[in-house]
Design a protein around this motif. Structure first.
Motif, PDB file in Angstrom:
ATOM      1  N   LYS A  22       0.827  -1.223   0.000  1.00  0.00           N
ATOM      2  CA  LYS A  22       0.000   0.000   0.000  1.00  0.00           C
ATOM      3  C   LYS A  22       0.860   1.271   0.000  1.00  0.00           C
ATOM      4  O   LYS A  22       0.423   2.333  -0.439  1.00  0.00           O
ATOM      5  N   ALA A  23       2.098   1.166   0.471  1.00  0.00           N
ATOM      6  CA  ALA A  23       2.983   2.340   0.487  1.00  0.00           C
ATOM      7  C   ALA A  23       3.855   2.412  -0.767  1.00  0.00           C
ATOM      8  O   ALA A  23       4.695   3.303  -0.889  1.00  0.00           O
ATOM      9  N   SER A  24       3.651   1.464  -1.690  1.00  0.00           N
ATOM     10  CA  SER A  24       4.491   1.430  -2.898  1.00  0.00           C
ATOM     11  C   SER A  24       4.505   2.774  -3.625  1.00  0.00           C
ATOM     12  O   SER A  24       3.464   3.402  -3.822  1.00  0.00           O
ATOM     13  N   TYR A  25       5.701   3.179  -4.041  1.00  0.00           N
ATOM     14  CA  TYR A  25       5.837   4.356  -4.906  1.00  0.00           C
ATOM     15  C   TYR A  25       6.176   3.829  -6.299  1.00  0.00           C
ATOM     16  O   TYR A  25       7.340   3.524  -6.596  1.00  0.00           O
ATOM     17  N   SER A  26       5.137   3.622  -7.090  1.00  0.00           N
ATOM     18  CA  SER A  26       5.347   2.993  -8.410  1.00  0.00           C
ATOM     19  C   SER A  26       4.534   3.706  -9.495  1.00  0.00           C
ATOM     20  O   SER A  26       3.709   3.090 -10.173  1.00  0.00           O
ATOM     21  N   PRO A  27       4.786   5.032  -9.657  1.00  0.00           N
ATOM     22  CA  PRO A  27       4.010   5.782 -10.651  1.00  0.00           C
ATOM     23  C   PRO A  27       4.339   5.384 -12.090  1.00  0.00           C
ATOM     24  O   PRO A  27       3.531   5.645 -12.994  1.00  0.00           O
ATOM     25  N   TYR A  28       5.479   4.755 -12.325  1.00  0.00           N
ATOM     26  CA  TYR A  28       5.897   4.432 -13.701  1.00  0.00           C
ATOM     27  C   TYR A  28       5.381   3.057 -14.116  1.00  0.00           C
ATOM     28  O   TYR A  28       4.749   2.905 -15.158  1.00  0.00           O
ATOM     29  N   SER A  29       5.620   2.079 -13.272  1.00  0.00           N
ATOM     30  CA  SER A  29       5.162   0.727 -13.622  1.00  0.00           C
ATOM     31  C   SER A  29       3.709   0.497 -13.220  1.00  0.00           C
ATOM     32  O   SER A  29       3.063  -0.402 -13.758  1.00  0.00           O
ATOM     33  N   GLY A  56      16.148   3.089 -13.812  1.00  0.00           N
ATOM     34  CA  GLY A  56      17.077   2.041 -13.361  1.00  0.00           C
ATOM     35  C   GLY A  56      17.430   2.141 -11.882  1.00  0.00           C
ATOM     36  O   GLY A  56      18.023   1.209 -11.329  1.00  0.00           O
ATOM     37  N   LEU A  57      17.101   3.257 -11.272  1.00  0.00           N
ATOM     38  CA  LEU A  57      17.426   3.419  -9.851  1.00  0.00           C
ATOM     39  C   LEU A  57      16.335   2.885  -8.935  1.00  0.00           C
ATOM     40  O   LEU A  57      16.418   3.001  -7.712  1.00  0.00           O
ATOM     41  N   THR A  58      15.332   2.289  -9.521  1.00  0.00           N
ATOM     42  CA  THR A  58      14.236   1.701  -8.731  1.00  0.00           C
ATOM     43  C   THR A  58      14.761   0.687  -7.728  1.00  0.00           C
ATOM     44  O   THR A  58      15.665  -0.094  -8.023  1.00  0.00           O
ATOM     45  N   ASN A  59      14.179   0.724  -6.532  1.00  0.00           N
ATOM     46  CA  ASN A  59      14.515  -0.280  -5.520  1.00  0.00           C
ATOM     47  C   ASN A  59      13.310  -1.201  -5.324  1.00  0.00           C
ATOM     48  O   ASN A  59      12.205  -0.723  -5.080  1.00  0.00           O
ATOM     49  N   CYS A  60      13.536  -2.491  -5.416  1.00  0.00           N
ATOM     50  CA  CYS A  60      12.445  -3.453  -5.245  1.00  0.00           C
ATOM     51  C   CYS A  60      12.021  -3.531  -3.777  1.00  0.00           C
ATOM     52  O   CYS A  60      12.787  -3.194  -2.865  1.00  0.00           O
ATOM     53  N   ALA A  61      10.813  -4.029  -3.575  1.00  0.00           N
ATOM     54  CA  ALA A  61      10.251  -4.150  -2.227  1.00  0.00           C
ATOM     55  C   ALA A  61      11.131  -5.010  -1.313  1.00  0.00           C
ATOM     56  O   ALA A  61      11.352  -4.666  -0.140  1.00  0.00           O
ATOM     57  N   GLU A  62      11.641  -6.108  -1.840  1.00  0.00           N
ATOM     58  CA  GLU A  62      12.449  -7.021  -1.020  1.00  0.00           C
ATOM     59  C   GLU A  62      13.714  -6.318  -0.517  1.00  0.00           C
ATOM     60  O   GLU A  62      14.106  -6.436   0.649  1.00  0.00           O
ATOM     61  N   ARG A  63      14.358  -5.583  -1.425  1.00  0.00           N
ATOM     62  CA  ARG A  63      15.595  -4.899  -1.013  1.00  0.00           C
ATOM     63  C   ARG A  63      15.300  -3.765  -0.047  1.00  0.00           C
ATOM     64  O   ARG A  63      16.069  -3.528   0.884  1.00  0.00           O
TER      65      ARG A  63
END
Ligand code: THU
Length: 137
Positions: A22-29, A56-63
């Motif tokens: 719910k806190a994801s910042y994913s305006p591009y994907s 390319g600087l995106t950080n995945c949820a797991e990381r």
């Protein structure tokens, strides 16, 4: 071999991973992902994907979850749960597998989604013959 976790702990992790998205910042994907990890201290830490205009600087949820825990002194990951907004579960990307290996070479990896399917596996199966701390001189 990873220690088997109580079913109640697995359920807590899965719920925390779903909530974290719910806190994801994913305006591009527009692909909100959540993760929750169980550390050696028994605490659960959560994370979401955090994207960037420089994609390319995106950080995945797991990381995000692992780095948050590591920044608070945690050095052991016992389990990782990841939620993806998909009809079938998907497992962590290669970069996240490598980061999980650093602190959780024996970790359980649980993947949940919007459908009934679920993956329950281990990091060792997802990243066999991993390069890790023991390979450095
Ligand atoms: N993503 C994650 O956060 N974790 C995964 O396991 C797969 C992919 C993110 C990265 C990006 O923000 C979006 O999902 C689409 O790839």
């Amino acid at each position: 071999m990873p220690a088997k976790l109580p079913a109640a702990t697995v359920r807590r992790l899965e719920k925390a991973a779903r909530g974290a998205a719910k806190a994801s910042y994913s305006p591009y994907s527009k692909f909100p992902v959540g993760a929750a990890i169980l550390t050696g201290s028994g605490k659960i830490y959560t994370g979401c994907n955090v994207e960037n205009a420089s994609y390319g600087l995106t950080n995945c949820a797991e990381r995000t979850a692992i780095f948050s825990a590591a920044a608070l002194g945690e050095r052991e990951v016992r389990a990782v749960a990841v939620y993806t907004p998909t009809p079938v579960p998907s497992s962590p990307c290669g970069a996240c597998r490598q980061v999980i290996n650093e602190f959780g070479p024996d970790a359980l990896v649980i993947c949940v989604c919007d459908g009934p399917g679920r993956i329950a596996t281990t990091l060792d199966r997802l990243l066999p013959a991993a390069f890790g701390p023991k390979n450095l001189l």
